[in-house]
Motif scaffolding. Structure first.
Motif, short mmCIF file in Angstrom:
data_model
loop_
_atom_site.label_atom_id
_atom_site.label_comp_id
_atom_site.label_asym_id
_atom_site.label_seq_id
_atom_site.Cartn_x
_atom_site.Cartn_y
_atom_site.Cartn_z
N GLY A 18 49.58 43.87 32.68
CA GLY A 18 49.55 42.55 33.29
C GLY A 18 50.30 41.58 32.41
N GLU A 30 43.22 30.85 26.30
CA GLU A 30 42.31 31.50 27.26
C GLU A 30 42.87 31.45 28.68
N PHE A 33 45.46 34.22 28.87
CA PHE A 33 44.81 35.53 28.87
C PHE A 33 44.11 35.83 30.20
N GLU A 34 43.53 34.83 30.81
CA GLU A 34 42.87 35.03 32.11
C GLU A 34 43.87 35.46 33.17
N ARG A 35 45.04 34.80 33.23
CA ARG A 35 46.05 35.18 34.21
C ARG A 35 46.57 36.59 33.94
N ALA A 36 46.80 36.92 32.68
CA ALA A 36 47.27 38.27 32.34
C ALA A 36 46.22 39.32 32.71
N ASP A 37 44.95 38.99 32.50
CA ASP A 37 43.87 39.91 32.82
C ASP A 37 43.78 40.15 34.33
N VAL A 38 43.93 39.09 35.11
CA VAL A 38 43.92 39.23 36.58
C VAL A 38 45.08 40.13 37.00
N LEU A 40 46.56 42.41 35.19
CA LEU A 40 46.27 43.76 34.74
C LEU A 40 45.38 44.49 35.73
N TYR A 41 44.31 43.85 36.17
CA TYR A 41 43.40 44.52 37.10
C TYR A 41 44.01 44.69 38.48
N LYS A 44 45.93 47.88 38.03
CA LYS A 44 45.04 49.05 38.05
C LYS A 44 44.55 49.35 39.46
#
Length: 54
Positions: A18, A30, A33-38, A40-41, A44
């Motif tokens: 992501g 933060e 990181f939240e946008r990158a995490d979204v 990433l999932y 997946k």
């Protein structure tokens, strides 16, 4: 999927990534990181072995 082969086993390897950009309006790391995490999932959940932008 690209397997990793050792002398006795074949180990499946996948990668999901992501990525996002830092925006001028971001108030903290933060937010980034939240946008990158979204993203990433989303990668997946879309079948893995993908890069998604957030």
């Amino acid at each position: 999927m690209t397997p990793f082969l050792d002398s006795e086993h074949e180990i499946p390897i996948t990668i999901s990534i992501g990525i996002t950009q830092i925006h001028a309006e971001d108030r903290s790391a933060e937010n980034v990181f939240e946008r990158a995490d979204v993203a990433l999932y989303r990668a997946k959940n879309s079948g893995r072995n993908r890069v998604e932008l957030g």
